[in-house]
Design a protein around this motif. Structure first.
Motif, short mmCIF file in Angstrom:
data_model
loop_
_atom_site.label_atom_id
_atom_site.label_comp_id
_atom_site.label_asym_id
_atom_site.label_seq_id
_atom_site.Cartn_x
_atom_site.Cartn_y
_atom_site.Cartn_z
N ASN A 177 0.98 -1.29 0.25
CA ASN A 177 -0.26 0.08 0.07
C ASN A 177 0.71 0.67 0.17
OD1 ASN A 177 -2.35 -1.51 -0.29
ND2 ASN A 177 -2.73 -1.45 2.25
N TYR A 209 1.28 4.24 -3.35
CA TYR A 209 1.05 5.69 -3.25
C TYR A 209 2.50 6.74 -2.61
CZ TYR A 209 -3.80 4.66 -2.64
OH TYR A 209 -5.26 4.94 -2.74
N LYS A 210 3.43 5.54 -2.74
CA LYS A 210 5.33 6.01 -2.53
C LYS A 210 4.97 7.85 -3.58
CE LYS A 210 9.84 5.45 -4.03
NZ LYS A 210 10.54 4.41 -5.24
N LYS A 211 4.42 7.52 -5.14
CA LYS A 211 4.71 9.26 -5.70
C LYS A 211 3.54 10.46 -4.57
CE LYS A 211 6.02 7.83 -10.27
NZ LYS A 211 5.65 7.61 -11.59
N ALA A 212 2.86 10.03 -4.40
CA ALA A 212 2.39 10.85 -3.67
C ALA A 212 2.86 11.44 -2.11
CB ALA A 212 0.63 10.83 -3.03
N ILE A 213 3.03 10.17 -1.55
CA ILE A 213 3.59 10.20 -0.66
C ILE A 213 5.03 11.36 -0.22
CG2 ILE A 213 5.21 9.57 1.57
CD1 ILE A 213 3.15 6.81 1.46
#
Length: 159
Positions: free
Chosen positions: A140, A144-148
């Motif tokens: 998970n 969402y790595k880019k958003a984080i």
């Protein structure tokens, strides 16, 4: 040096006090040996005696250490200062350390703790979120790595 090897082995076996006693003796006998001073500092650190560890860390760094030991000594000194409430000194140690060891994620995390203690919450969170996004194996988090990473330095922004 045989005594140093014995002390390190004792620490690995969890015999922390015995290890510390040998290392204090060695540091007294060989005051200009940076590795012994570093190991002695570490032996106090694992006993939660950070105040006693600090002068040994400082001396080891001042004398000069091989890269791996220097990295550990900087992290240990910065962390000890933080634990003792000397947040500004901790910050300075970590900033010098991170200038030299730019990819040391553990040092970055300890630096973030210091920033938190200095009420630099935004910068602390940015460091932690970036490290989380870049190192997590959680599916998970990966999604969402880019958003984080994008929001890591924009936590106070409101649209």
């Amino acid at each position: 040096m045989k005594e140093l090897e014995i002390a390190v082995a004792l620490r690995k076996e969890g015999k922390l006090k015995e290890s510390n006693e040998i290392l204090v003796t060695l540091a007294n006998d060989y005051p200009d040996n940076s590795v012994i001073n570093y190991q002695c500092a570490w032996s106090f650190d694992v006993l939660s005696l950070e105040k006693e560890a600090v002068p040994y860390y400082e001396k080891a760094i001042l004398i000069g250490l091989p890269e791996m030991e220097l990295q550990g000594a900087i992290l240990g000194l910065g962390s000890s200062y933080r634990t003792l409430g000397k947040y500004q000194k901790s910050k300075e140690v970590f900033e010098k350390g991170l200038a030299k060891f730019t990819d040391d994620r553990a040092m970055k995390v300890f630096y973030a703790m210091t920033l938190y203690n200095l009420n630099e919450h935004s910068k602390a969170m940015e460091i932690l979120l970036t490290n989380l996004a870049q190192t997590s194996s959680d599916e998970n988090i990966k999604i969402y790595k880019k958003a984080i990473e994008f929001y890591s330095d924009k936590l106070d922004e409101i649209l």
